[in-house]
Write a protein that holds these residues in place. Structure first.
Motif, PDB file in Angstrom:
ATOM      1  N   SER A   1       1.427  -1.220  -0.191  1.00  0.00           N
ATOM      2  CA  SER A   1       0.293  -0.286   0.051  1.00  0.00           C
ATOM      3  C   SER A   1       1.122   1.687   0.036  1.00  0.00           C
ATOM      4  CB  SER A   1      -1.078  -0.010   1.057  1.00  0.00           C
ATOM      5  OG  SER A   1      -1.788   1.214   1.457  1.00  0.00           O
ATOM      6  N   HIS A   2       0.014   2.331  -0.840  1.00  0.00           N
ATOM      7  CA  HIS A   2       1.131   3.686  -0.591  1.00  0.00           C
ATOM      8  C   HIS A   2       0.057   4.477  -0.621  1.00  0.00           C
ATOM      9  CE1 HIS A   2       3.219   6.790  -1.914  1.00  0.00           C
ATOM     10  NE2 HIS A   2       4.627   6.183  -1.800  1.00  0.00           N
ATOM     11  N   PRO A   3       0.418   5.646  -0.466  1.00  0.00           N
ATOM     12  CA  PRO A   3      -1.004   6.521  -0.371  1.00  0.00           C
ATOM     13  C   PRO A   3      -1.411   7.382  -1.338  1.00  0.00           C
ATOM     14  CG  PRO A   3       0.404   7.472   1.236  1.00  0.00           C
ATOM     15  CD  PRO A   3       1.540   6.130   1.131  1.00  0.00           C
ATOM     16  N   ASP A   4      -0.498   7.162  -2.275  1.00  0.00           N
ATOM     17  CA  ASP A   4      -1.023   7.857  -4.131  1.00  0.00           C
ATOM     18  C   ASP A   4      -0.375   6.595  -5.193  1.00  0.00           C
ATOM     19  OD1 ASP A   4       1.073   8.950  -4.682  1.00  0.00           O
ATOM     20  OD2 ASP A   4       0.834  10.490  -2.990  1.00  0.00           O
ATOM     21  N   GLN A   5      -0.873   7.420  -5.799  1.00  0.00           N
ATOM     22  CA  GLN A   5       0.110   6.382  -7.036  1.00  0.00           C
ATOM     23  C   GLN A   5      -0.029   7.696  -8.824  1.00  0.00           C
ATOM     24  OE1 GLN A   5      -2.744   3.085  -9.080  1.00  0.00           O
ATOM     25  NE2 GLN A   5      -3.242   2.973  -7.150  1.00  0.00           N
ATOM     26  N   ALA A   6       1.088   8.340  -7.667  1.00  0.00           N
ATOM     27  CA  ALA A   6       1.351   9.602  -8.650  1.00  0.00           C
ATOM     28  C   ALA A   6       2.698   9.018  -8.690  1.00  0.00           C
ATOM     29  CB  ALA A   6       1.171  10.959  -7.966  1.00  0.00           C
ATOM     30  N   TRP A   7       2.600   8.671  -9.460  1.00  0.00           N
ATOM     31  CA  TRP A   7       4.331   8.228 -10.385  1.00  0.00           C
ATOM     32  C   TRP A   7       3.856   7.191 -11.507  1.00  0.00           C
ATOM     33  CZ3 TRP A   7       3.102   5.580  -5.502  1.00  0.00           C
ATOM     34  CH2 TRP A   7       2.996   4.526  -5.382  1.00  0.00           C
ATOM     35  N   LEU A   8       5.209   7.332 -12.728  1.00  0.00           N
ATOM     36  CA  LEU A   8       4.869   6.584 -13.899  1.00  0.00           C
ATOM     37  C   LEU A   8       5.099   5.253 -13.392  1.00  0.00           C
ATOM     38  CD1 LEU A   8       5.464   6.401 -16.867  1.00  0.00           C
ATOM     39  CD2 LEU A   8       7.756   6.043 -16.361  1.00  0.00           C
ATOM     40  N   LYS A   9       4.365   4.576 -13.771  1.00  0.00           N
ATOM     41  CA  LYS A   9       3.912   2.924 -13.603  1.00  0.00           C
ATOM     42  C   LYS A   9       4.565   2.770 -15.223  1.00  0.00           C
ATOM     43  CE  LYS A   9       0.472   1.256 -11.419  1.00  0.00           C
ATOM     44  NZ  LYS A   9      -0.389   1.247 -11.188  1.00  0.00           N
ATOM     45  N   ASN A  10       4.931   1.359 -15.212  1.00  0.00           N
ATOM     46  CA  ASN A  10       5.071   0.295 -16.348  1.00  0.00           C
ATOM     47  C   ASN A  10       6.445   0.686 -17.585  1.00  0.00           C
ATOM     48  OD1 ASN A  10       4.105  -2.045 -15.178  1.00  0.00           O
ATOM     49  ND2 ASN A  10       2.205  -0.850 -15.455  1.00  0.00           N
ATOM     50  N   GLU A  11       6.701   1.970 -16.957  1.00  0.00           N
ATOM     51  CA  GLU A  11       7.212   2.304 -17.252  1.00  0.00           C
ATOM     52  C   GLU A  11       8.411   1.818 -18.832  1.00  0.00           C
ATOM     53  OE1 GLU A  11      11.102   6.102 -18.292  1.00  0.00           O
ATOM     54  OE2 GLU A  11      10.981   4.796 -16.243  1.00  0.00           O
ATOM     55  N   GLY A  12       8.007   1.485 -20.326  1.00  0.00           N
ATOM     56  CA  GLY A  12       8.513   0.774 -21.234  1.00  0.00           C
ATOM     57  C   GLY A  12       7.825  -0.140 -21.661  1.00  0.00           C
ATOM     58  N   ARG A  13       6.656  -0.844 -20.628  1.00  0.00           N
ATOM     59  CA  ARG A  13       5.818  -1.532 -21.333  1.00  0.00           C
ATOM     60  C   ARG A  13       4.796  -0.900 -22.499  1.00  0.00           C
ATOM     61  NH1 ARG A  13       4.100  -4.361 -16.240  1.00  0.00           N
ATOM     62  NH2 ARG A  13       2.962  -5.811 -17.955  1.00  0.00           N
ATOM     63  N   ALA A  14       4.620  -2.588 -23.308  1.00  0.00           N
ATOM     64  CA  ALA A  14       3.375  -2.119 -24.382  1.00  0.00           C
ATOM     65  C   ALA A  14       2.307  -2.338 -23.517  1.00  0.00           C
ATOM     66  CB  ALA A  14       3.034  -3.503 -24.746  1.00  0.00           C
ATOM     67  N   CYS A  15       1.442  -0.984 -23.877  1.00  0.00           N
ATOM     68  CA  CYS A  15       0.736  -0.278 -22.613  1.00  0.00           C
ATOM     69  C   CYS A  15      -1.045  -0.069 -23.718  1.00  0.00           C
ATOM     70  CB  CYS A  15       0.660   0.810 -21.811  1.00  0.00           C
ATOM     71  SG  CYS A  15       0.950   2.669 -23.373  1.00  0.00           S
ATOM     72  N   VAL A  16      -1.028  -0.261 -25.232  1.00  0.00           N
ATOM     73  CA  VAL A  16      -2.243   0.316 -25.739  1.00  0.00           C
ATOM     74  C   VAL A  16      -3.401  -0.778 -24.939  1.00  0.00           C
ATOM     75  CG1 VAL A  16      -2.181  -0.586 -27.628  1.00  0.00           C
ATOM     76  CG2 VAL A  16      -3.112   1.472 -28.244  1.00  0.00           C
ATOM     77  N   GLY A  17      -2.927  -1.863 -25.025  1.00  0.00           N
ATOM     78  CA  GLY A  17      -3.871  -2.938 -25.215  1.00  0.00           C
ATOM     79  C   GLY A  17      -4.489  -3.223 -23.502  1.00  0.00           C
ATOM     80  N   HIS A  18      -3.302  -2.086 -22.916  1.00  0.00           N
ATOM     81  CA  HIS A  18      -4.233  -2.234 -21.289  1.00  0.00           C
ATOM     82  C   HIS A  18      -4.443  -0.298 -21.501  1.00  0.00           C
ATOM     83  CE1 HIS A  18      -1.885  -5.358 -19.554  1.00  0.00           C
ATOM     84  NE2 HIS A  18      -0.981  -5.025 -20.585  1.00  0.00           N
ATOM     85  N   CYS A  19      -4.522   0.250 -22.172  1.00  0.00           N
ATOM     86  CA  CYS A  19      -4.701   1.949 -21.843  1.00  0.00           C
ATOM     87  C   CYS A  19      -6.913   1.971 -22.770  1.00  0.00           C
ATOM     88  CB  CYS A  19      -3.571   2.425 -22.382  1.00  0.00           C
ATOM     89  SG  CYS A  19      -3.140   2.749 -20.936  1.00  0.00           S
ATOM     90  N   ASN A  20      -7.303   0.518 -23.081  1.00  0.00           N
ATOM     91  CA  ASN A  20      -8.511   0.906 -24.320  1.00  0.00           C
ATOM     92  C   ASN A  20      -8.236   1.471 -25.567  1.00  0.00           C
ATOM     93  OD1 ASN A  20     -10.171  -0.295 -21.929  1.00  0.00           O
ATOM     94  ND2 ASN A  20     -10.522   1.786 -21.789  1.00  0.00           N
ATOM     95  N   GLY A  21      -6.660   1.154 -25.924  1.00  0.00           N
ATOM     96  CA  GLY A  21      -6.453   1.855 -27.452  1.00  0.00           C
ATOM     97  C   GLY A  21      -6.249   2.978 -27.555  1.00  0.00           C
ATOM     98  N   GLN A  22      -6.540   3.789 -26.830  1.00  0.00           N
ATOM     99  CA  GLN A  22      -5.899   4.964 -26.380  1.00  0.00           C
ATOM    100  C   GLN A  22      -4.962   6.075 -26.105  1.00  0.00           C
ATOM    101  OE1 GLN A  22      -8.884   7.125 -27.562  1.00  0.00           O
ATOM    102  NE2 GLN A  22     -10.369   5.301 -27.856  1.00  0.00           N
TER     103      GLN A  22
END
Length: 143
Positions: free
Chosen positions: A44-65
């Motif tokens: 647990s961390h109080p917020d998620q205000a950082w870059l996550k999954n840097e360099g990983r393929a993402c468009v499939g995880h981001c609804n193609g947007q």
């Protein structure tokens, strides 16, 4: 933990999380990156205000947007090389994404400036074949 991510009595003061819980921004699993299976830990961390999954393929995880607002990338942006050419806000520096075999969409800090929406000169989209450019067709002809 009853197949529920986050706080659970089985994990004591910790949380039960999987990699996909981190990827999807499940509360309580903010630090559960690079784990395999379901694990108990202090994720647990109080917020998620950082870059996550840097360099990983993402468009499939981001609804193609492309762009920001996808929990998979955290505060980063999911962009492809051509998103930089198309002036997608937040993807200005994505032209530096390498060729295959690099993932062609990647989470990263691609934002160069945030005024592209109000400054029409800040980014000029590259012409595409559908923009009415030279199609390569022959010219007029006559006798």
């Amino acid at each position: 933990c009853g197949q529920s991510a986050g706080n659970c009595s089985y994990c004591g003061s910790g949380q039960c999380c999987r990699q996909q819980d981190y990827d999807h921004g499940v509360a309580g699993c903010e630090l559960a990156n690079n784990i395999s299976g379901a694990r108990c830990g202090h994720f647990s961390h109080p917020d998620q205000a950082w870059l996550k999954n840097e360099g990983r393929a993402c468009v499939g995880h981001c609804n193609g947007q492309p762009g920001g607002g996808c929990t998979f990338c955290g505060t980063g942006y999911c962009c492809r090389r051509f998103d930089a050419e198309r002036c997608v806000p937040g993807c200005e520096a994505a032209g530096s994404i390498g060729p295959v075999p690099a993932p062609q969409s990647q989470c990263g800090d691609w934002l160069v400036h945030d005024d592209a929406a109000v400054d029409p000169l800040s980014c000029v989209p590259a012409p595409t074949a559908s923009d009415g450019g030279d199609s390569g067709g022959g010219g007029g002809g006559g006798d």
